[in-house]
Write a protein that holds these residues in place. Structure first.
Motif, PDB file in Angstrom:
ATOM      1  N   PRO A 154      41.456  20.784  73.022  1.00  0.00           N
ATOM      2  CA  PRO A 154      40.953  21.892  72.196  1.00  0.00           C
ATOM      3  C   PRO A 154      42.006  22.409  71.217  1.00  0.00           C
ATOM      4  O   PRO A 154      41.682  22.760  70.096  1.00  0.00           O
ATOM      5  CB  PRO A 154      40.578  22.964  73.213  1.00  0.00           C
ATOM      6  N   GLN A 155      43.289  22.415  71.635  1.00  0.00           N
ATOM      7  CA  GLN A 155      44.349  22.883  70.748  1.00  0.00           C
ATOM      8  C   GLN A 155      44.455  21.982  69.521  1.00  0.00           C
ATOM      9  O   GLN A 155      44.626  22.450  68.406  1.00  0.00           O
ATOM     10  CB  GLN A 155      45.707  22.911  71.464  1.00  0.00           C
ATOM     11  N   CYS A 156      44.350  20.677  69.740  1.00  0.00           N
ATOM     12  CA  CYS A 156      44.441  19.721  68.638  1.00  0.00           C
ATOM     13  C   CYS A 156      43.249  19.882  67.701  1.00  0.00           C
ATOM     14  O   CYS A 156      43.397  19.895  66.485  1.00  0.00           O
ATOM     15  CB  CYS A 156      44.497  18.296  69.177  1.00  0.00           C
ATOM     16  N   ALA A 157      42.065  20.023  68.261  1.00  0.00           N
ATOM     17  CA  ALA A 157      40.865  20.184  67.443  1.00  0.00           C
ATOM     18  C   ALA A 157      40.947  21.465  66.617  1.00  0.00           C
ATOM     19  O   ALA A 157      40.597  21.480  65.441  1.00  0.00           O
ATOM     20  CB  ALA A 157      39.625  20.193  68.324  1.00  0.00           C
ATOM     21  N   PRO A 184      29.865  17.575  64.364  1.00  0.00           N
ATOM     22  CA  PRO A 184      29.111  18.532  65.181  1.00  0.00           C
ATOM     23  C   PRO A 184      29.623  18.634  66.616  1.00  0.00           C
ATOM     24  O   PRO A 184      29.736  19.736  67.164  1.00  0.00           O
ATOM     25  CB  PRO A 184      27.688  17.993  65.156  1.00  0.00           C
ATOM     26  N   LEU A 185      29.949  17.500  67.238  1.00  0.00           N
ATOM     27  CA  LEU A 185      30.413  17.538  68.622  1.00  0.00           C
ATOM     28  C   LEU A 185      31.761  18.243  68.728  1.00  0.00           C
ATOM     29  O   LEU A 185      31.962  19.076  69.624  1.00  0.00           O
ATOM     30  CB  LEU A 185      30.506  16.117  69.198  1.00  0.00           C
ATOM     31  N   GLU A 186      32.682  17.949  67.827  1.00  0.00           N
ATOM     32  CA  GLU A 186      33.993  18.584  67.851  1.00  0.00           C
ATOM     33  C   GLU A 186      33.871  20.087  67.614  1.00  0.00           C
ATOM     34  O   GLU A 186      34.543  20.890  68.241  1.00  0.00           O
ATOM     35  CB  GLU A 186      34.934  17.963  66.820  1.00  0.00           C
ATOM     36  N   LYS A 187      32.988  20.443  66.684  1.00  0.00           N
ATOM     37  CA  LYS A 187      32.779  21.857  66.377  1.00  0.00           C
ATOM     38  C   LYS A 187      32.218  22.588  67.602  1.00  0.00           C
ATOM     39  O   LYS A 187      32.679  23.672  67.953  1.00  0.00           O
ATOM     40  CB  LYS A 187      31.810  21.975  65.194  1.00  0.00           C
ATOM     41  N   MET A 188      31.250  21.973  68.254  1.00  0.00           N
ATOM     42  CA  MET A 188      30.671  22.586  69.450  1.00  0.00           C
ATOM     43  C   MET A 188      31.705  22.660  70.574  1.00  0.00           C
ATOM     44  O   MET A 188      31.764  23.652  71.304  1.00  0.00           O
ATOM     45  CB  MET A 188      29.444  21.800  69.917  1.00  0.00           C
ATOM     46  N   THR A 189      32.502  21.620  70.709  1.00  0.00           N
ATOM     47  CA  THR A 189      33.522  21.592  71.762  1.00  0.00           C
ATOM     48  C   THR A 189      34.495  22.746  71.606  1.00  0.00           C
ATOM     49  O   THR A 189      34.810  23.429  72.571  1.00  0.00           O
ATOM     50  CB  THR A 189      34.283  20.251  71.742  1.00  0.00           C
ATOM     51  N   THR A 190      34.953  22.976  70.382  1.00  0.00           N
ATOM     52  CA  THR A 190      35.929  24.042  70.179  1.00  0.00           C
ATOM     53  C   THR A 190      35.286  25.416  70.220  1.00  0.00           C
ATOM     54  O   THR A 190      35.795  26.323  70.875  1.00  0.00           O
ATOM     55  CB  THR A 190      36.683  23.869  68.849  1.00  0.00           C
ATOM     56  N   GLN A 232      25.237  29.508  75.566  1.00  0.00           N
ATOM     57  CA  GLN A 232      23.917  29.489  74.927  1.00  0.00           C
ATOM     58  C   GLN A 232      23.822  30.540  73.830  1.00  0.00           C
ATOM     59  O   GLN A 232      23.279  30.282  72.756  1.00  0.00           O
ATOM     60  CB  GLN A 232      22.811  29.714  75.965  1.00  0.00           C
ATOM     61  N   ILE A 233      24.351  31.722  74.096  1.00  0.00           N
ATOM     62  CA  ILE A 233      24.339  32.795  73.095  1.00  0.00           C
ATOM     63  C   ILE A 233      25.139  32.372  71.864  1.00  0.00           C
ATOM     64  O   ILE A 233      24.688  32.517  70.721  1.00  0.00           O
ATOM     65  CB  ILE A 233      24.886  34.108  73.697  1.00  0.00           C
ATOM     66  N   LYS A 234      26.339  31.806  72.091  1.00  0.00           N
ATOM     67  CA  LYS A 234      27.174  31.344  70.976  1.00  0.00           C
ATOM     68  C   LYS A 234      26.480  30.214  70.208  1.00  0.00           C
ATOM     69  O   LYS A 234      26.535  30.155  68.977  1.00  0.00           O
ATOM     70  CB  LYS A 234      28.532  30.860  71.483  1.00  0.00           C
ATOM     71  N   PHE A 235      25.825  29.324  70.944  1.00  0.00           N
ATOM     72  CA  PHE A 235      25.118  28.199  70.330  1.00  0.00           C
ATOM     73  C   PHE A 235      23.996  28.704  69.419  1.00  0.00           C
ATOM     74  O   PHE A 235      23.837  28.219  68.300  1.00  0.00           O
ATOM     75  CB  PHE A 235      24.567  27.270  71.416  1.00  0.00           C
ATOM     76  N   GLU A 236      23.253  29.692  69.893  1.00  0.00           N
ATOM     77  CA  GLU A 236      22.174  30.258  69.087  1.00  0.00           C
ATOM     78  C   GLU A 236      22.725  30.925  67.823  1.00  0.00           C
ATOM     79  O   GLU A 236      22.135  30.811  66.747  1.00  0.00           O
ATOM     80  CB  GLU A 236      21.351  31.253  69.908  1.00  0.00           C
TER      81      GLU A 236
END
Length: 166
Positions: A39-42, A54-60, A145-149
């Motif tokens: 996560p630090q690198c991303a 999208p996956l990296e953005k969601m991961t971080t 889920q709240i953050k995702f929305e």
């Protein structure tokens, strides 16, 4: 050691210490044991303006753990596989529609059919997006889920602003 030598030795030692200190900061691991970016690198890449997928953005942003990350990756891969032929059909329908509109022989029936084909493809993509979003939510905890929305709302807002120009 004379005074002349010590005059140069102190700055050399200090600059060496600074170089060693800064290099240890940049020498942090960039990948975890499973070969995924930490996560630090991303976050560092995002701070430098590197575009995240999208996956990296969601991961971080959602702080996904390894299990969630692999589940979301699988969901997204399946969704892309389902969307590819629909997108191809939509692109063809758009091209055919433009051709029909600019053709020498104006055929309203053909234009209606091509417009309907585009609408059907868009409906399929919207349905797939909702399905994918629901599957991703099932992997997340309540806070995520709240953050995702919120992320989705932010993206919808950006898209609306983009299309308002027309």
């Amino acid at each position: 050691m004379n005074i002349k030598q010590s005059k140069f030795l102190v700055p050399m030692i200090l600059s060496g210490a600074v170089l060693i200190g800064t290099s240890s900061v940049y020498a942090q691991p960039q990948f975890n044991d499973s070969g995924k970016p930490t996560p630090q690198c991303a976050r560092a890449n995002a701070d430098r303006g590197a575009k995240q997928g999208p996956l990296e953005k969601m991961t971080t942003q959602l702080q996904l753990n390894d299990k969630q990350q692999s589940q979301v990756k699988a969901i997204m891969k399946e969704s892309r596989g389902e969307a590819k032929p629909v997108v191809r059909d939509l692109q063809k329908a758009r091209f055919d529609f433009k051709q029909a509109v600019t053709a020498d022989n104006y055929d309203q029936k053909m234009i209606d059919q091509l417009a309907q084909a585009q609408a059907n493809d868009m409906a399929k993509l919207m349905s797939l997006k909702a399905k994918t979003s629901n599957e991703i939510k099932s992997v997340l905890n309540d806070d995520q889920q709240i953050k995702f929305e919120r992320m989705q709302q932010k993206m919808q807002h950006k898209m609306k602003k983009k299309w308002v120009r027309f």
